[in-house]
Design a protein around this motif. Structure first.
Motif, PDB file in Angstrom:
ATOM      1  N   ALA A   4       0.860  -1.184   0.000  1.00 53.19           N
ATOM      2  CA  ALA A   4       0.000   0.000   0.000  1.00 53.19           C
ATOM      3  C   ALA A   4       0.890   1.227   0.000  1.00 53.19           C
ATOM      4  N   ASP A  10      -1.128  11.231   4.395  1.00 51.17           N
ATOM      5  CA  ASP A  10      -1.987  10.187   4.950  1.00 51.17           C
ATOM      6  C   ASP A  10      -1.326   9.563   6.171  1.00 51.17           C
ATOM      7  N   PRO A  39     -13.906  -0.002   4.794  1.00 56.51           N
ATOM      8  CA  PRO A  39     -12.522  -0.228   4.378  1.00 56.51           C
ATOM      9  C   PRO A  39     -11.839  -1.303   5.219  1.00 56.51           C
ATOM     10  N   ARG A  40     -10.975  -2.052   4.588  1.00 56.29           N
ATOM     11  CA  ARG A  40     -10.225  -3.085   5.283  1.00 56.29           C
ATOM     12  C   ARG A  40      -8.922  -2.497   5.824  1.00 56.29           C
ATOM     13  N   ARG A  42      -4.880  -2.444   7.063  1.00 55.05           N
ATOM     14  CA  ARG A  42      -3.602  -2.907   6.530  1.00 55.05           C
ATOM     15  C   ARG A  42      -2.798  -3.511   7.678  1.00 55.05           C
ATOM     16  N   TRP A  51      -6.071   1.190   9.886  1.00 57.67           N
ATOM     17  CA  TRP A  51      -6.807   1.654   8.723  1.00 57.67           C
ATOM     18  C   TRP A  51      -6.133   2.900   8.171  1.00 57.67           C
ATOM     19  N   VAL A  52      -6.245   3.099   6.858  1.00 63.22           N
ATOM     20  CA  VAL A  52      -5.715   4.296   6.218  1.00 63.22           C
ATOM     21  C   VAL A  52      -6.730   5.415   6.447  1.00 63.22           C
ATOM     22  N   SER A  54      -7.366   8.274   5.060  1.00 68.69           N
ATOM     23  CA  SER A  54      -8.107   8.813   3.909  1.00 68.69           C
ATOM     24  C   SER A  54      -9.236   7.873   3.478  1.00 68.69           C
ATOM     25  N   GLU A  55      -9.061   6.575   3.656  1.00 68.75           N
ATOM     26  CA  GLU A  55     -10.126   5.628   3.317  1.00 68.75           C
ATOM     27  C   GLU A  55     -11.284   5.744   4.300  1.00 68.75           C
ATOM     28  N   GLU A  58     -13.127   8.965   3.394  1.00 69.03           N
ATOM     29  CA  GLU A  58     -13.957   8.757   2.200  1.00 69.03           C
ATOM     30  C   GLU A  58     -15.207   7.965   2.554  1.00 69.03           C
ATOM     31  N   TRP A  59     -15.087   6.949   3.389  1.00 71.80           N
ATOM     32  CA  TRP A  59     -16.248   6.170   3.822  1.00 71.80           C
ATOM     33  C   TRP A  59     -17.241   7.089   4.538  1.00 71.80           C
TER      34      TRP A  59
END
Length: 70
Positions: A4, A10, A39-40, A42, A51-52, A54-55, A58-59
């Motif tokens: 990733a 981020d 989101p999954r 990492r 978790w990232v 930014s993801e 966005e969610w």
């Protein structure tokens, strides 16, 4: 496994922070992930995931706004 790549601004969020940011409980997060609706994380260590950010943002942006009950 694919690496990733995070943008410079981020960051990773651990589960407790994801719970605070989303208002979801741990079981709900994992249920939503299993359903493909969240989101999954990492893997960041042998026994650690995150978790990232930014993801997660966005969610949150994609969630419908709910009008308060009056």
């Amino acid at each position: 496994m694919a690496e990733a790549h995070l943008s410079g601004s981020d960051r990773f969020m651990r589960r407790k922070e994801v719970e605070r940011e989303t208002g979801l409980s741990r079981p709900t997060i994992y249920r939503q992930m299993a359903a493909g609706n969240f989101p999954r994380p990492r893997r960041i260590g042998v026994q650690a995931v995150a978790w990232v950010a930014s993801e997660i943002e966005e969610w949150k942006r994609q969630r419908p706004l709910v009008a308060p009950d009056d």
